[in-house]
Write a protein that holds these residues in place. Sequence first.
Motif: not given
Ligand code: MG
Length: 559
Positions: A28, A32, A78, A92, A97
């Motif tokens: 994760e 990112n 996002k 993501g 997360a």
């Molecule tokens: Mg993420």
Amino acid sequence: MIQILPNELIDRIAAGEVVERPAAVVKELVENALDAGSTRIEVHLETGGKRLIKVTDNGQGIDLDDLKIVFLRHSTSKISRLEDLEHIASLGFRGEALASIGAVSVTRLTSRLGDAAEGYATENHGGRVSAPKPTGCPPGTTVEVRNLFYNVPPRLKFLKTDATELSHCVACVTRFALAYPETAISLFHNAKTVFKTHARASELDRIAGFFGEEVSGKLIPVEGEELGITFKGYLGKPELGRRDLRKSYLFLNGRYIKDRAVHAALRRAYREVMPEKLQPVYFLNLIMPPDWVDVNVHPTKIEVRFLDGARVFSAVYKTARTALAGGERAHVAAVPSSDYSFPSQPMQPLVREQQGLAEPTLFAGEREVPSSKPFVQVHKTYAVFETDEGMAIVDQHALHERILYEKLRGEYETGGIQLQQLLVPVTVDLEASLAAKIEEICVDMTHVGLRAEPFGPSTVKISAVPAVLRRADPHGLAREVVDRLGSGGKGEEAYQSLLHRMACRAAVKAGDRLGVEELKSLLVAAEKIEFSGRCPHGRPTTVAFTRAELEELFKRRGF
Ligand code: MG
Ligand code: ADP
């Protein structure tokens, strides 16, 4: 009594989905960092990631307002609208997360925008978030995750040894390093370097770095488009085939995924060149419009759902097949035919078998260029001959089998196998257990080019065979097919395997003496088919040596 659970408990339960072990946290955090456009990412681990996972990047950073909510569940920059779910271009998008990780560890996030004078740090202590405070730090973002699962004892208990957890983390970072060769990604464990990669590398450099020249030197490049899907990457040559999937890497739009259908399509293509019990090595990137695929079907996004699975299957199969065919041609085409000549003193007399073979060539209509490469047949099994680059040894059975199979399959797939009427029909008797299925068996036999009809209750009469196999003993062919049909298997796969068996049965055997004409027609035919470098079972048909290799073997160089 039903009650709504407190938020803290909800968060911890939800964390279980995304965060199952340290490697999941690593995944994760690196996602990112990549989404933030980083070109340099460092991952530091302690005790397999249990005590510390720290990921530092040089990406765009997070501004103060966003830092205030970064640990909230469903906080993401996002996506913002329902429609966005259909066009996900980032790794993501679920916005959970950091919330999940923070709920089950002590997480500190430090970030500074590229043009800001200072950065800010915020902490999530098992779900309790502190307001961002100014701090000195370089541009980019660092996330430190300490004491994972300290407040979830059952999870903690299920963690494996440091070495095992580390190996999962290494596998995870390796996948990113392969998928993002332009990004410098380094991994450290207990302050020691596990690996460091350079920025702006090529995928091939990365593969060589991780798996050595042994792998990177035996790859077939794949590049192109098929049915709207762009392909980039490498397929391992068949000799790299292995018993596990540890060198099979599939990336979809930059995301490492596992997909059964894609793997099956690759296996199907490899079946032409590699024994079925082995798994292919591949590093394959598929690029397709984001709305062709649903990545929101699995919490860790490792499985996806294609809108049109059949399209993906055929695109992958076709691409892989073409690439493998290109990489697997026998080297027989290397010498221009004008260079052909006969050895004046053959090592073994090259006499054409007068009896036995009805035709001077193995393939009617292919008698060409009345010249030849210098070659000899040895042990009635191999043909050794000169090529432009050196020399090659052909296994006569393996090559002939491949040629017959390709011809047969070509006809089968393009409208039907050409038949040759037998002057004298042959019959085969069925076992008692098969007699009841006699009609069905005749239909199946006819489908693969053996024109068959019942001839009494348990006897089949065959009146024509595939023209390509006319040299073969028709009774033996029919016997082989009947036995196979008896032992089950239905559908296209079964028919293809019958074609294999027939080709194998009809091919010249080791021990058959072949004359010049036969050998020549074999080599000429090999130039015209795909996969001539491998027999249908995946064994090589040809072993070639370059002149440099010969010089090396005879120590002609450097002495
Ligand atoms: Mg993420
Ligand atoms: P998601 O990645 O699904 O959006 P996360 O919980 O992983 O959710 O991250 C939440 C948000 O925090 C991201 O949408 C992004 O805006 C920001 N963020 C997280 N990590 C970084 C990073 N390394 N660099 C820049 N922004 C980040």
